[in-house]
Enzyme design. Structure first.
Site: not given
Ligand code: NOJ
Length: 570
Positions: A413-415
């Site tokens: 969901t985040e990187n």
């Protein structure tokens, strides 16, 4: 003879290839150098992300209530340079512009969050629902779907209604569980016909530790040793309740899914032959990801957390552990409340054992863990102080999730990676490198058998970066915050990410090298565009200040002239 020889050469070659491939996929070895060319499974979902407070602006518009971040940022000395999210990227007014940036990338999904106080100004649903707030997300969702972009919606990305903090103490009070459930229910009711991916909480570790233990984040509470555990306890209960609400009331007709997004920094033992370091590294991960994932997948806190916090609490002379406990029926209620696991991963630490003797005071979440975090000075750290680029840690983290939690469906969901504010450089080679290597490690993890279904680059735009204000830029698109129109400019990484998406991976070395070269080429022209920007701001100043002033002066002068002429006539 010749044929025989060719055959054995082929045979040896095959063997070498197999061996190197096998080595490549033995994730327990620190094979840091090798790059894997290949593609992702068909249907893999590519996206970008954002969050409400970080991008929307319009903090007091159209009936929105105050959030804890509105109040926190308006206090002096809390945020770098006293920045606020009051205007940020003005995404509230730029649905069409932002969706067209996503179209340019040919994305499959967009992950954004809903501001709770925009929908329910006081946080309590029975008080008042703000229809204008509802409409904003209606328009965003519709516009995404019209463009074939799947919305992935986070219900809580840190912007708690201020009233709930003031009246009840926010996440410190169990009463919040029902208020959050009411808010979630409203979202399912109004948007669930179109939204099929729901994330209850974004990175609850941060909410608990930075919001209620260290106080670096809103609401700024410094409740050392208890604040984080207590708020996490209520967050886990709230998550479970919302999952059950969806499961019993909405899943049948809406056919969607509900997950949670946890932060997952990897911890690697400093000395892999030292048992104490191995255990300390495991503790680091259990106190972070495991704190939330273990109750959700297995029904209770990790044993190591119960042991360490329990022992330290007893040494402090406390009758019960500072880590709250779940009743048996709560455990079975919480267990299994996850249709997919969201992972926000940015970096890795080396971990070593370090004892913190527990006294009557001075215990905290950090000292409870009995470990020290280290970094390798050779790791690149282009932006945020805490963010070192260590791609191999990503693969290890993903494999850890697979083995610990029964190979769940994962969405990254985040990187992503930041750069410092002074840098108005659109040729972000280091971000290209970061994405290339991290996405590649994710591909290797999929080959290891990890069930990753989608990837979300963080983030679409440069935006308000919490206590760091605007000093750290994570965007694929550069935002000129100095210009009232908040124009967006593509960084080179836009082109690179776009090619990963259109090829669904990395076809071969020659092509990937070509992508990099071409991306860098295109960005020099966009850099020139940005360099010309002060002119645009100046033009604005001309229209905003000079033009009205000249007009007023002309009217005044004409009036004086008229009076003078009239007097002469008389
Ligand atoms: C995780 C948070 O969820 C996100 O809001 C933030 O921008 C990134 N970390 C980078 O700090």
């Amino acid at each position: 003879m010749l044929l025989n020889c060719a055959f054995s050469v082929c045979h040896v070659l095959m063997l070498v290839l197999c061996l190197s491939a096998a080595e490549d996929f033995d994730w327990t070895k620190n094979e840091h150098g090798s790059f894997y060319y290949g593609t992702f499974p068909t249907g893999f979902s590519w996206g970008v992300g954002s969050s409400a407070y970080q991008t929307e602006g319009a903090w007091d518009k159209d009936g929105k209530g105050l959030s804890i971040w509105d109040v926190f940022t308006h206090k002096k000395g809390k945020i770098y340079q006293n920045d606020t999210g009051d205007a940020s990227c003005e995404s509230y007014y730029k649905i069409k512009d932002d969706v067209s940036l996503m179209k340019e990338l040919k994305l499959n999904h967009y992950r954004f969050s809903i501001s709770w106080p925009r929908l329910i100004p006081t946080g309590v649903r029975s008080d008042h629902v703000n229809e204008k707030g509802i409409q904003y997300y209606d328009q965003l969702i519709d516009h995404l779907l019209e463009n074939n972009i799947t919305p992935i919606v986070t219900l809580y990305h840190w912007d708690l209604p201020q009233v709930l903090q003031e009246k009840y103490g926010g996440w410190q009070n169990v009463s919040i569980v029902n208020h959050f459930n009411d808010f979630a229910n409203l979202c399912f009711e109004r948007y669930g016909d179109r939204v099929k991916y729901w994330i209850t909480f974004n990175n609850p570790w941060s909410v608990a530790v930075e919001g209620y233990e260290t106080g670096e984040h809103a609401p700024g509470m410094k409740l050392r040793g208890t604040g984080a555990y207590r708020s996490a306890h209520h967050i886990i209960k709230a998550h479970a309740k919302v999952w059950h609400t969806y499961d019993t009331q909405w899943r049948g007709k809406q056919k969607g899914t509900v997950g949670i997004s946890l932060s997952g920094d990897w911890g690697e033992p400093v000395d892999i032959s030292n048992q104490k370091d191995i255990e300390a590294a495991e503790r680091f991960v259990q106190f972070n990801l495991g704190w939330f994932a273990t109750p959700i997948f297995h029904g209770d806190y990790p044993q190591v957390m119960k042991d360490f916090i329990g022992r330290k609490s007893a040494q402090q002379g406390l009758g019960t552990s500072r880590l709250p406990t779940f009743a048996p029926q709560e455990k079975s209620y919480i267990k299994g409340t996850c249709d997919f696991l969201g992972i926000g991963h940015f970096t890795t630490r080396y971990i070593t054992q370090k004892n913190y003797p527990s006294g009557r005071s001075g215990n905290s979440y950090f000292t409870d863990r009995d470990l020290a975090e280290l970094v390798d000075p050779r790791w690149p750290d282009p932006g945020s102080e805490w963010l070192y680029s260590v791609p191999w840690g990503f693969r290890r983290m993903l494999n850890f999730i697979k083995t610990q939690y029964g190979n769940p469906v994962i969405y990254v969901t985040e990187n992503g990676v930041s750069e410092k504010t002074q840098c108005t450089e659109l040729c972000d080679e280091w971000r290209i490198q970061y994405f290339k290597d991290y996405v590649n490690e994710m591909l290797k993890a999929i080959k290891d058998g990890v069930n990753v279904k989608g990837y979300t680059a963080w983030s679409l735009l440069d935006k308000f970066e919490w206590d760091e204000g605007y000093s750290e830029r994570f965007g694929l698109y550069y935002v000129d915050f100095g210009n009232k129109n908040k124009p967006r400019y593509p960084k080179a990484s836009v082109q690179f990410y776009k090619r990963i998406i259109s090829s669904n991976g990395f076809p071969n070395q020659r092509e990937v090298e070509n992508w990099r070269r071409k991306s860098i080429e295109t960005c020099s022209s966009s850099s020139q565009l940005l360099a010309a920007d002060p002119l645009t701001s100046h033009m604005e100043m001309v229209t905003e200040i000079v033009v009205p002033t000249v007009c007023t002066l002309s009217i005044l002068l004409s009036a004086i002239l008229l009076m003078f002429l009239l007097r002469r006539r008389n």
